[in-house]
Design a protein around this motif. Structure first.
Motif, short mmCIF file in Angstrom:
data_model
loop_
_atom_site.label_atom_id
_atom_site.label_comp_id
_atom_site.label_asym_id
_atom_site.label_seq_id
_atom_site.Cartn_x
_atom_site.Cartn_y
_atom_site.Cartn_z
N ASP A 120 -11.64 53.69 19.27
CA ASP A 120 -10.88 52.91 20.26
C ASP A 120 -9.93 51.91 19.61
OD1 ASP A 120 -12.37 54.10 22.39
OD2 ASP A 120 -14.02 52.72 21.97
N ALA A 121 -10.04 51.70 18.30
CA ALA A 121 -9.28 50.63 17.64
C ALA A 121 -7.78 50.77 17.84
CB ALA A 121 -9.62 50.60 16.14
N GLN A 122 -7.28 51.98 17.76
CA GLN A 122 -5.84 52.20 17.88
C GLN A 122 -5.35 51.85 19.28
OE1 GLN A 122 -4.66 56.05 16.41
NE2 GLN A 122 -2.81 56.06 17.64
N ALA A 123 -6.08 52.31 20.30
CA ALA A 123 -5.72 52.00 21.69
C ALA A 123 -5.91 50.51 21.98
CB ALA A 123 -6.55 52.84 22.66
N LEU A 124 -6.97 49.91 21.41
CA LEU A 124 -7.20 48.48 21.59
C LEU A 124 -6.03 47.67 21.06
CD1 LEU A 124 -10.98 48.24 20.56
CD2 LEU A 124 -10.06 47.63 22.80
N ALA A 125 -5.53 48.06 19.90
CA ALA A 125 -4.41 47.35 19.29
C ALA A 125 -3.12 47.54 20.08
CB ALA A 125 -4.22 47.80 17.85
N GLN A 126 -2.95 48.71 20.69
CA GLN A 126 -1.73 49.00 21.44
C GLN A 126 -1.70 48.29 22.79
OE1 GLN A 126 1.09 50.76 20.66
NE2 GLN A 126 1.83 50.04 22.63
N ALA A 127 -2.86 48.08 23.40
CA ALA A 127 -2.92 47.52 24.75
C ALA A 127 -2.42 46.08 24.78
CB ALA A 127 -4.35 47.60 25.27
N ASP A 128 -2.01 45.64 25.98
CA ASP A 128 -1.60 44.25 26.16
C ASP A 128 -2.80 43.32 25.95
OD1 ASP A 128 1.22 44.65 27.10
OD2 ASP A 128 0.17 45.80 28.64
N ILE A 129 -3.95 43.73 26.46
CA ILE A 129 -5.19 42.99 26.27
C ILE A 129 -6.23 43.96 25.73
CG2 ILE A 129 -7.05 41.69 27.38
CD1 ILE A 129 -4.46 40.22 27.40
N SER A 130 -6.92 43.58 24.67
CA SER A 130 -7.95 44.44 24.09
C SER A 130 -9.30 43.76 24.23
CB SER A 130 -7.63 44.72 22.62
OG SER A 130 -7.33 43.52 21.94
N ILE A 131 -10.27 44.50 24.77
CA ILE A 131 -11.61 43.96 25.03
C ILE A 131 -12.64 44.86 24.36
CG2 ILE A 131 -13.27 43.29 26.81
CD1 ILE A 131 -10.90 43.03 28.76
N ALA A 132 -13.46 44.27 23.51
CA ALA A 132 -14.50 45.04 22.80
C ALA A 132 -15.88 44.68 23.33
CB ALA A 132 -14.44 44.76 21.30
N MET A 133 -16.76 45.65 23.33
CA MET A 133 -18.14 45.40 23.71
C MET A 133 -18.89 44.84 22.49
SD MET A 133 -17.49 46.52 26.61
CE MET A 133 -19.02 46.46 27.53
N GLY A 134 -19.68 43.81 22.71
CA GLY A 134 -20.33 43.10 21.62
C GLY A 134 -21.26 43.93 20.77
N LYS A 135 -21.80 45.01 21.34
CA LYS A 135 -22.70 45.88 20.58
C LYS A 135 -21.95 47.02 19.92
CE LYS A 135 -26.65 44.77 23.54
NZ LYS A 135 -27.62 45.28 24.54
N GLY A 136 -20.63 46.97 19.97
CA GLY A 136 -19.80 48.03 19.40
C GLY A 136 -19.58 47.86 17.91
N SER A 137 -18.64 48.63 17.37
CA SER A 137 -18.36 48.60 15.93
C SER A 137 -17.59 47.34 15.56
CB SER A 137 -17.54 49.83 15.54
OG SER A 137 -16.21 49.69 16.03
N ASP A 138 -17.71 46.94 14.29
CA ASP A 138 -16.98 45.78 13.79
C ASP A 138 -15.48 45.98 13.91
OD1 ASP A 138 -19.32 44.54 13.17
OD2 ASP A 138 -19.28 45.07 11.05
#
Length: 732
Positions: A624-642
Motif C-alpha cells: 500500500d506504500a505507493q498508493a499511500l504516498a500518492q493519495a492526498d491523505i494517507s492513513i496507516a493501520m497501527g498493526k501494519g508494516s513499518d
C-alpha cells in the motif's frame, strides 16, 4: 537537448520564502528549464540541460544565499537526514541557552528596572542571545539582503537588531532623551524574547515535521545486500550491485529474494505480502515469477534474473513513493507565503514612519521618527505568525494521540477535512489480516482424528497450517505420532497412523481419491471466499475446515459513518474477486476492485484525483506504500508494516476504522484553530502597526511606547498558544 530531471534534498530552508529563494536562484541559471521546491519534504526538483549546467554549479549558487543541496545521489537521503538531525540538535541547544539568559532579562525589564546597573546587566545577558545563540537570523538576513531578497529572518534580525542598538544608545547616552523631556527606555528584553520565541516556534515546527525519507530507507532495506549466484557450477556470494540479467540465483530457506526473475528449479512458498498485501504465502515452482524483497519461506529454489538494479518492481515502488511524497505541502505554506510579502511591507512601513516624522514633525522629528520605526519593527515581529501553525499542530496531534490517532504532518491536517473519497485496503484494514478457522464440519466425531489432523498440519510448511493448529490447540487437542509424513507440493500433506494413510489438503488433492462433495456448508464457505481444507483417508472424507481472514467487528459501522458524511468508499485488494465481493457485501461497500498490484492501487488514486476528488488511502502493508504516498491523505493501520506507517501522514493505533471519521473531525477542529490563530496574528499587526507608526498622534497625541509594543508582541504570542491549548478540551 540533453535534458534530465533530478531531485536533490535541500538544507537550510526555514520558510516558504526560503523555498521561493531556492527556486528563483536555481531557476535563473542558464540551462535550467524548471526548478520546483517542495517545502514539506525539503526537496528541489530540477529539469536541466546536463551539457550546459552541472549540479555542482547549482550547489555553489545556493551556498552563496545560505542554502545547500546534496548532490550525492546514492546517499543523498541519508546525508540530508544526518545534517538536519545535527541542525535540530544545534537549534535545541541554542534555544535552551537563549531561554536561560532571556528569563532574567525579562524579570529585570518588567519588575526591577530601577535596580543598580539594570541596563548593563540586561545588555550583558541579551547580547549572546542575539549574536551567539541567535546569530543564524542575522547571518541568513545578511545573505538574503546581499541578493536583494527577504524572509522571516530579515524581519527578526531588523527588529531585534535595531531594538538592541537603540537600547545600547539609551544605556550609555540617556541624557540625549532627558534633555528632550523623554525617558531613555531600553528594549533588551524585547529583543531577547523575540529571538527566543522564534527559536521555540522553529523547534515546535521541526518536531511536528517528520522526515519522509524513513519509508524510502526501509523499502530499500527489503533488498538483501548480497546474494548467492551459480556460475560454472560453483556457488558464489556476490554483492547485489554485481548481479546481471541472466544470472542463475540460489535462494535458500528464510532468505529474501534479491531481484526479479523466473524460477528454473525447485519449489517453495514465498511471502509476497509486501506486494499483494495478502497474508497467505504463494507457491513458487518452475516458471513462476519472483520479485525482489519478497521472503522465501522453508524451501529453496533457483531462478534466473530478469530485472536487476533500478528495473525491479521494488525499485519502481521506491521511485514512485519518492515522487508521490514530493507533491505534498504543509498548511504552513499559507503563513510563509503571506510572510514573504509581509516582511518587505513592514520594513517599508517602518522606514516611511521614520521619514514622515522626520519631515513633517516641527520638532524632535528625528527622535519620534526613530521611536516609531523601532516600535513598528518590534510590534510587527512575526512571533505570533511563527507560532500559529506549529502550536496548533502540536496540541492537535497530542489530542489525536490521546484517542489513538497519530497525525504526523501538517499536510494531513490541512486536507483531511476535505476528503470525499476513501480507498480501503482489505487485508489488515477491513479484515483482521490473519487467516483464521471460521468453521468446520466433521463426519467422524472421534477426537483421535482431530489429533491426527493437528499433527499433520504441524509438520506442514503450508502457510494456512498455522490457522488450523491454533484452532485445534484452543480446543485442547493433543498431538499424536505421524509416520511416513510427506509434503505434496501445491496440494497438501499425507501421513500414516497405525498403517492407515491420512490426507489434508486442497480440493485438487481430494479429487485424486474422491468425487466432489455436495454439502451446504462447503458451498456457503466457498461463496464467501473462504479456503477449504479437506481431511480424509483414501476410503472416506473425515472433515472440512474453512479458513478466511475475518472482517473486523468495527469495519461495517465505520463505513456506514463515512457514507453518512458523504464520503465515497472504495475497496482495493490483491485477493480474488470472489473473496473481495464477499467482504464488500459484508461491510456495505459497492465499489471494489480485486487482484490489484501496488501500481494498480496508485493508478486508481490518480484516477480519482483527476476527477477532482480529495482522496484518502487507508492501508497496512508495503504493497500500500505507493498508493499511500500518492493519495492526498494517507492513513496507516497501527498493526501494519513499518513502511506503511512511515509513508502515511496519519496512523490509527488501534487499527479501528471508526477512528477515520474521528480523524476527519480532529482535522477540522485543528485547522479551524490554525485559522483563528492566523486571524488574530494578522489583526494584531493590522491594528498594532499603524498605532506604532503614530497614526493617532495628530488626533489625540497618543504615541505607542516601544516597551508597550514589546509587551503587546509577547501577548500576541501568548494568545496564540492559549487558543491552541483550547483544542485539548475539544470534543472529537
Amino acid at each position: 537537448m540533453a535534458n534530465q530531471s533530478e531531485v536533490f534534498p535541500v538544507i537550510g530552508m526555514s520558510c516558504a520564502a526560503c523555498a521561493t529563494s531556492v527556486e528563483s536562484q536555481v531557476g535563473a541559471m542558464e540551462g535550467v528549464n524548471e526548478a520546483v521546491v517542495n517545502y514539506a519534504n525539503q526537496q528541489l526538483k530540477v529539469v536541466y540541460n546536463k551539457d550546459v549546467v552541472k549540479p555542482e554549479a547549482m550547489k555553489e549558487s545556493l551556498l552563496s544565499v545560505g542554502y545547500d543541496i546534496i548532490i550525492d545521489s546514492e546517499n543523498a537521503l541519508e546525508e540530508a537526514g544526518e545534517i538536519r538531525k545535527e541542525n535540530y540538535q544545534k537549534l535545541k541547544k541554542n534555544f535552551t541557552w537563549a531561554l536561560i539568559l532571556t528569563l532574567p532579562v525579562v524579570a529585570i525589564g518588567m519588575f526591577y528596572m530601577e535596580m543598580p546597573y539594570a541596563n548593563e546587566i540586561m545588555l550583558v545577558l541579551s547580547t549572546p542571545v542575539l549574536f551567539v545563540f541567535g546569530k543564524q537570523f542575522f547571518v541568513n538576513a545578511a545573505k538574503q539582503f546581499k541578493h536583494g531578497s527577504a524572509n522571516m529572518d530579515t524581519l527578526v534580525a531588523l527588529s531585534t537588531g535595531i531594538a538592541w542598538l537603540f537600547s545600547i544608545f539609551n544605556t550609555f547616552f540617556p541624557e540625549y532623551w532627558h534633555a528632550r523631556g523623554l525617558h531613555s527606555h531600553v528594549y533588551f528584553e524585547s529583543a531577547a524574547v523575540v529571538i527566543t520565541f522564534i527559536m521555540l516556534g522553529r523547534l515546535l515546527e521541526e518536531r511536528a515535521k517528520h522526515g519522509t525519507s524513513e519509508a524510502i530507507k526501509k523499502l530499500m532495506g527489503l533488498q538483501p545486500k548480497e546474494l548467492t549466484v551459480i556460475r560454472g557450477g560453483d556457488e558464489l556470494l556476490i554483492p547485489i550491485n554485481q548481479v546481471q540479467v541472466g544470472d542463475l540465483i540460489l535462494v535458500k530457506s528464510g532468505e529474501k529474494i534479491p531481484v526479479d526473475g523466473l524460477v528454473s528449479e525447485g519449489s517453495s512458498y514465498v511471502d509476497e505480502s509486501m506486494l499483494s498485501g495478502e497474508p497467505v504465502a504463494v507457491l513458487k515452482e518452475k516458471g513462476s515469477k519472483v520479485f525482489a524483497g519478497t521472503l522465501n519461506q522453508k524451501g529453496s529454489f533457483q531462478f534466473t534474473a530478469e530485472k536487476v538494479g533500478d528495473k525491479t518492481l521494488l525499485s519502481q515502488i521506491v521511485k514512485l513513493v519518492q515522487e508521490a511524497q514530493g507533491s505534498k505541502a504543509p498548511v504552513q505554506k499559507l503563513v510563509d507565503k503571506i510572510a514573504a510579502v509581509f516582511v518587505p511591507i513592514v520594513v517599508l512601513i517602518a522606514v516611511l514612519s521614520f521619514g514622515a516624522w522626520y519631515f513633517l514633525a516641527p520638532e524632535n522629528g528625528f527622535t519620534y521618527g526613530l521611536l516609531a520605526m523601532v516600535t513598528v519593527l518590534v510590534i510587527a515581529c512575526p512571533c505570533a505568525l511563527g507560532l500559529a501553525t506549529p502550536t496548533a499542530i502540536m496540541v492537535g496531534t497530542g489530542k489525536g494521540a490521546e484517542i489513538g490517532i497519530l497525525i504526523k504532518d501538517a499536510a494531513s491536517l490541512e486536507l483531511a477535512k476535505n476528503v470525499n473519497a476513501i480507498i480501503l485496503d482489505k487485508t489488515g484494514t477491513i479484515t483482521e489480516g490473519k487467516p483464521q478457522v471460521i468453521g468446520d464440519k466433521w463426519w467422524v466425531t472421534d477426537q483421535q482424528y482431530q489429533s491426527i489432523l493437528y499433527s499433520l498440519e504441524e509438520a506442514s510448511e503450508h502457510p494456512l497450517a498455522q490457522a488450523i493448529i491454533t484452532y485445534l490447540k484452543e480446543k485442547g487437542i493433543d498431538k499424536t505420532k505421524i509416520d511416513d509424513f510427506n509434503s505434496l507440493t501445491g496440494r497438501g500433506v499425507s501421513g500414516k497412523v497405525n498403517q492407515q494413510e491420512f490426507f489434508a489438503g486442497s480440493h485438487k488433492l481430494l479429487k485424486e481419491y474422491h468425487a466432489d462433495v455436495e454439502d451446504e456448508n462447503i458451498a456457503q464457505w466457498k461463496s464467501a471466499g473462504s479456503t477449504i481444507i479437506y481431511f480424509f483417508t483414501p476410503e472416506k472424507l473425515l472433515a472440512v475446515i474453512a479458513i478466511a481472514d475475518k472482517v473486523k467487528e468495527t469495519s461495517k459501522q465505520a463505513i456506514k459513518e463515512l457514507h453518512s458524511e458523504g464520503v465515497e468508499v472504495y475497496m482495493l485488494t490483491g485477493d480474488t474477486h470472489s473473496t473481495a465481493s464477499s467482504v464488500a457485501a459484508q461491510v456495505g461497500i459497492t465499489h471494489f476492485y480485486a487482484e490489484q498490484m501496488p501500481t494498480d492501487k496508485a493508478d486508481f488514486v490518480k484516477k480519482l484525483q483527476k476527477e477532482g476528488k480529495k482522496v484518502a488511502m487507508v492501508g497496512d502493508g508495503i504493497n500500500d506504500a505507493q498508493a499511500l504516498a500518492q493519495a492526498d491523505i494517507s492513513i496507516a493501520m497501527g498493526k501494519g508494516s513499518d513502511i506503511a506507517i512511515d509513508t502515511a501522514g496519519i496512523t490509527l493505533l488501534s487499527s479501528d476504522l471508526r477512528k477515520i471519521p474521528q480523524a476527519i473531525q480532529l482535522s477540522r477542529k485543528t485547522v479551524a484553530t490554525i485559522k483563528q490563530n492566523l486571524f488574530w496574528a494578522f489583526i494584531y499587526n493590522v491594528i498594532g502597526i499603524p498605532l506604532a507608526a503614530g497614526i493617532l498622534y495628530p488626533i489625540n497625541g497618543f504615541l505607542l511606547n516601544p516597551m508597550i509594543a514589546g509587551a503587546a508582541m509577547a501577548l500576541s504570542s501568548v494568545s496564540v498558544v492559549l487558543n491552541s491549548l483550547r483544542l485539548k478540551n475539544a470534543k472529537i
